[in-house]
Scaffold this motif. Structure first.
Motif, PDB file in Angstrom:
ATOM      1  N   SER A 190     -34.017  17.515 -13.846  1.00  0.00           N
ATOM      2  CA  SER A 190     -33.300  16.263 -13.590  1.00  0.00           C
ATOM      3  C   SER A 190     -32.311  15.942 -14.711  1.00  0.00           C
ATOM      4  N   ALA A 191     -32.308  16.737 -15.784  1.00  0.00           N
ATOM      5  CA  ALA A 191     -31.297  16.592 -16.831  1.00  0.00           C
ATOM      6  C   ALA A 191     -30.046  17.395 -16.491  1.00  0.00           C
ATOM      7  N   ALA A 192     -30.048  18.026 -15.311  1.00  0.00           N
ATOM      8  CA  ALA A 192     -28.902  18.836 -14.905  1.00  0.00           C
ATOM      9  C   ALA A 192     -28.338  18.388 -13.561  1.00  0.00           C
ATOM     10  N   TYR A 193     -28.713  17.202 -13.120  1.00  0.00           N
ATOM     11  CA  TYR A 193     -28.276  16.720 -11.807  1.00  0.00           C
ATOM     12  C   TYR A 193     -26.942  15.971 -11.899  1.00  0.00           C
ATOM     13  N   VAL A 194     -26.142  16.143 -10.861  1.00  0.00           N
ATOM     14  CA  VAL A 194     -24.932  15.353 -10.660  1.00  0.00           C
ATOM     15  C   VAL A 194     -25.045  14.714  -9.288  1.00  0.00           C
ATOM     16  N   SER A 202     -25.706  18.244  -3.512  1.00  0.00           N
ATOM     17  CA  SER A 202     -26.844  17.788  -2.713  1.00  0.00           C
ATOM     18  C   SER A 202     -27.858  18.912  -2.480  1.00  0.00           C
ATOM     19  N   VAL A 203     -27.380  20.135  -2.305  1.00  0.00           N
ATOM     20  CA  VAL A 203     -28.293  21.269  -2.133  1.00  0.00           C
ATOM     21  C   VAL A 203     -29.174  21.410  -3.364  1.00  0.00           C
ATOM     22  N   VAL A 204     -28.564  21.317  -4.538  1.00  0.00           N
ATOM     23  CA  VAL A 204     -29.314  21.412  -5.798  1.00  0.00           C
ATOM     24  C   VAL A 204     -30.258  20.231  -5.948  1.00  0.00           C
ATOM     25  N   ASN A 205     -29.742  19.030  -5.678  1.00  0.00           N
ATOM     26  CA  ASN A 205     -30.544  17.823  -5.874  1.00  0.00           C
ATOM     27  C   ASN A 205     -31.735  17.747  -4.921  1.00  0.00           C
ATOM     28  N   SER A 206     -31.668  18.470  -3.831  1.00  0.00           N
ATOM     29  CA  SER A 206     -32.770  18.461  -2.863  1.00  0.00           C
ATOM     30  C   SER A 206     -33.879  19.442  -3.237  1.00  0.00           C
ATOM     31  N   LEU A 207     -33.632  20.277  -4.233  1.00  0.00           N
ATOM     32  CA  LEU A 207     -34.482  21.443  -4.461  1.00  0.00           C
ATOM     33  C   LEU A 207     -35.299  21.412  -5.748  1.00  0.00           C
ATOM     34  N   ASP A 250     -21.602  35.331  -9.432  1.00  0.00           N
ATOM     35  CA  ASP A 250     -21.218  33.921  -9.358  1.00  0.00           C
ATOM     36  C   ASP A 250     -22.004  33.134  -8.316  1.00  0.00           C
ATOM     37  N   ALA A 251     -22.975  33.763  -7.692  1.00  0.00           N
ATOM     38  CA  ALA A 251     -23.681  33.113  -6.582  1.00  0.00           C
ATOM     39  C   ALA A 251     -24.612  31.993  -7.046  1.00  0.00           C
ATOM     40  N   MET A 252     -25.104  32.086  -8.270  1.00  0.00           N
ATOM     41  CA  MET A 252     -25.940  31.034  -8.861  1.00  0.00           C
ATOM     42  C   MET A 252     -25.388  30.738 -10.246  1.00  0.00           C
ATOM     43  N   ASP A 259     -14.552  17.909 -12.995  1.00  0.00           N
ATOM     44  CA  ASP A 259     -14.425  16.669 -12.236  1.00  0.00           C
ATOM     45  C   ASP A 259     -15.395  15.601 -12.734  1.00  0.00           C
ATOM     46  N   HIS A 260     -16.557  16.030 -13.225  1.00  0.00           N
ATOM     47  CA  HIS A 260     -17.562  15.069 -13.669  1.00  0.00           C
ATOM     48  C   HIS A 260     -17.735  15.024 -15.185  1.00  0.00           C
ATOM     49  N   GLY A 261     -17.126  15.969 -15.892  1.00  0.00           N
ATOM     50  CA  GLY A 261     -17.254  15.997 -17.344  1.00  0.00           C
ATOM     51  C   GLY A 261     -18.675  16.293 -17.792  1.00  0.00           C
ATOM     52  N   LYS A 262     -19.362  17.178 -17.052  1.00  0.00           N
ATOM     53  CA  LYS A 262     -20.733  17.548 -17.413  1.00  0.00           C
ATOM     54  C   LYS A 262     -21.065  18.879 -16.731  1.00  0.00           C
ATOM     55  N   TYR A 263     -22.180  19.457 -17.135  1.00  0.00           N
ATOM     56  CA  TYR A 263     -22.636  20.696 -16.511  1.00  0.00           C
ATOM     57  C   TYR A 263     -23.283  20.397 -15.160  1.00  0.00           C
ATOM     58  N   SER A 264     -23.213  21.379 -14.250  1.00  0.00           N
ATOM     59  CA  SER A 264     -23.904  21.224 -12.979  1.00  0.00           C
ATOM     60  C   SER A 264     -24.242  22.595 -12.401  1.00  0.00           C
ATOM     61  N   PHE A 265     -25.259  22.610 -11.532  1.00  0.00           N
ATOM     62  CA  PHE A 265     -25.679  23.831 -10.851  1.00  0.00           C
ATOM     63  C   PHE A 265     -24.799  24.096  -9.641  1.00  0.00           C
ATOM     64  N   TYR A 266     -24.705  25.379  -9.286  1.00  0.00           N
ATOM     65  CA  TYR A 266     -24.082  25.780  -8.025  1.00  0.00           C
ATOM     66  C   TYR A 266     -24.931  26.883  -7.405  1.00  0.00           C
TER      67      TYR A 266
END
Length: 379
Positions: A190-194, A202-207, A250-252, A259-266
């Motif tokens: 939860s320290a990596a959520y946007v 949303s895919v990341v946040n759901s998982l 690059d798949a994960m 856009d958000h000025g922070k790290y995020s998962f893909y």
């Protein structure tokens, strides 16, 4: 002869290896896990963030996840959740990670019948933040571990990193018989959520969920004391294999989002199928030269990467739902816990008391790279 073509010198524990010498393998002597005090159902998360988009709500509801431990942003006076800065997220990574890590270590050492003073090597694993000095130094200070303890930080490798780290831990233990090595996975996801309402986040946040897991490893020495300890030990760590899929590098990703000025998962939607398609290759590499077949493996401890990736791995390896019961159970109860997920499954397997001496097992993790890591173990 090329190195890759050389025959394996694998020999089961206690048997004669190359040169007729008895081979001693490092063994697992305890596991411990921890999650935050706060947890939420998928429906509660949707309500907390007032998600109304039916597509996103469907992702949450069809995730095969019932509840996850999370450390959500603070509430604002209007009842909404604050938008955290990267600095605040990093602080969450440290405080949540240390709190869970301490609890997991204490549980692990209790299970191993060991004390903090026994720890001679500490390997900390995380992907949800970057700090220097790393978690190994902070945890040594936090727990009062001996200042001369050797240490290693494995950072940024993702969900597969638990087995990458365990390779190093097993190697150290093998070189220092009788000395305790400890691996701790500390993932405050939860320290990596946007939270921006897009499908990507949303895919990341759901998982993902927050969690920590610790594993104690030791290469046994001879003597009566060692024989007593042997009877309460977990499996021997026989060998490891790694399979990276460069075309899916690059798949994960966990990288900077301008856009958000922070790290995020893909996470690419094709990840489950790419991983599944290479699972048999990775297993073949692991078992090559051992004389073992897939049917000889009694216990499968697979990373809880998500419903689709579990289904893909199961289909490609010919596993039953029973084979991955703990993997799906951990996903249901905790979500994807990143690098420590497979240790939560291992803990459930050991609590089930279904393992018998001589049984073989496989640990399997998947993550960025894209990568599949495996370990062959024997009780």
């Amino acid at each position: 002869m090329k190195l890759s073509e050389r025959p394996s010198q694998y020999a089961p524990p206690g048997s004669a290896g190359a040169g007729g010498n008895s081979r001693i393998f490092p063994r697992v002597f305890g596991v411990g896990t921890a999650v935050p005090a706060t947890s939420y159902t998928q429906e509660e998360i949707l309500e907390e963030f007032k998600v109304t988009d039916p597509r996103i709500r469907s992702i949450f509801r069809n995730s095969a996840i019932e509840r996850r431990g999370l450390t959500l942003p603070p509430l604002l006076p209007d009842g909404s959740r604050a938008v955290e800065t990267q600095g605040q997220l990093l602080q969450k990574h440290v405080t949540t990670g240390l709190a869970m890590g301490r609890e997991a270590v204490e549980a692990c050492l209790k299970a191993a019948g060991a004390e903090l003073s026994d720890v001679r090597y500490l390997c900390c694993v995380t992907t949800t933040g970057l700090l220097t000095p790393g978690f190994s130094a902070l945890l040594i200070k936090e727990l009062g571990i001996d200042r001369h303890c050797s240490r290693l930080d494995v950072v940024g490798m993702g969900c597969n990193a638990g087995l990458n780290a365990l390779t190093a831990v097993a190697g150290w233990a093998n070189a220092h018989p009788g000395e305790l090595a400890l691996m701790v996975c500390m993932e405050a996801c939860s320290a990596a959520y946007v939270f921006d309402g897009t499908m990507r986040t949303s895919v990341v946040n759901s998982l993902f969920g927050d969690g920590s897991a610790a594993l104690a490893v030791l290469a046994p020495e001879g003597g009566a004391a060692a024989e007593v300890r042997e009877r309460t030990a977990g499996p021997s760590l026989l060998r490891f294999s790694s399979c990276i899929i460069p075309e899916a590098v690059d798949a994960m990703r966990y990288d900077w989002d301008d856009d958000h000025g922070k790290y995020s998962f893909y996470l690419d939607p094709e990840v489950p199928y790419v991983v599944g398609a290479h699972a048999e290759i990775a297993l073949g590499r692991l078992l090559a030269g051992t004389g073992l077949r897939r049917s000889d493996i009694s216990h499968w401890t697979v990373h809880s990467g998500g419903k689709k990736v579990i289904d893909s791995v199961r289909a490609n390896l010919g596993l039953s739902r029973y084979d991955v019961r703990h993997t799906t159970g951990v996903l249901r109860d905790h979500g994807n816990l990143s690098s420590g997920s497979f240790l939560f499954s291992y803990e459930r397997l050991m609590a089930e008391d279904s393992v018998r001496p001589g049984d073989y097992g496989v640990f399997m993790t998947m993550g960025p790279g894209s990568t599949i890591e495996m370990a062959l173990v024997r009780w």
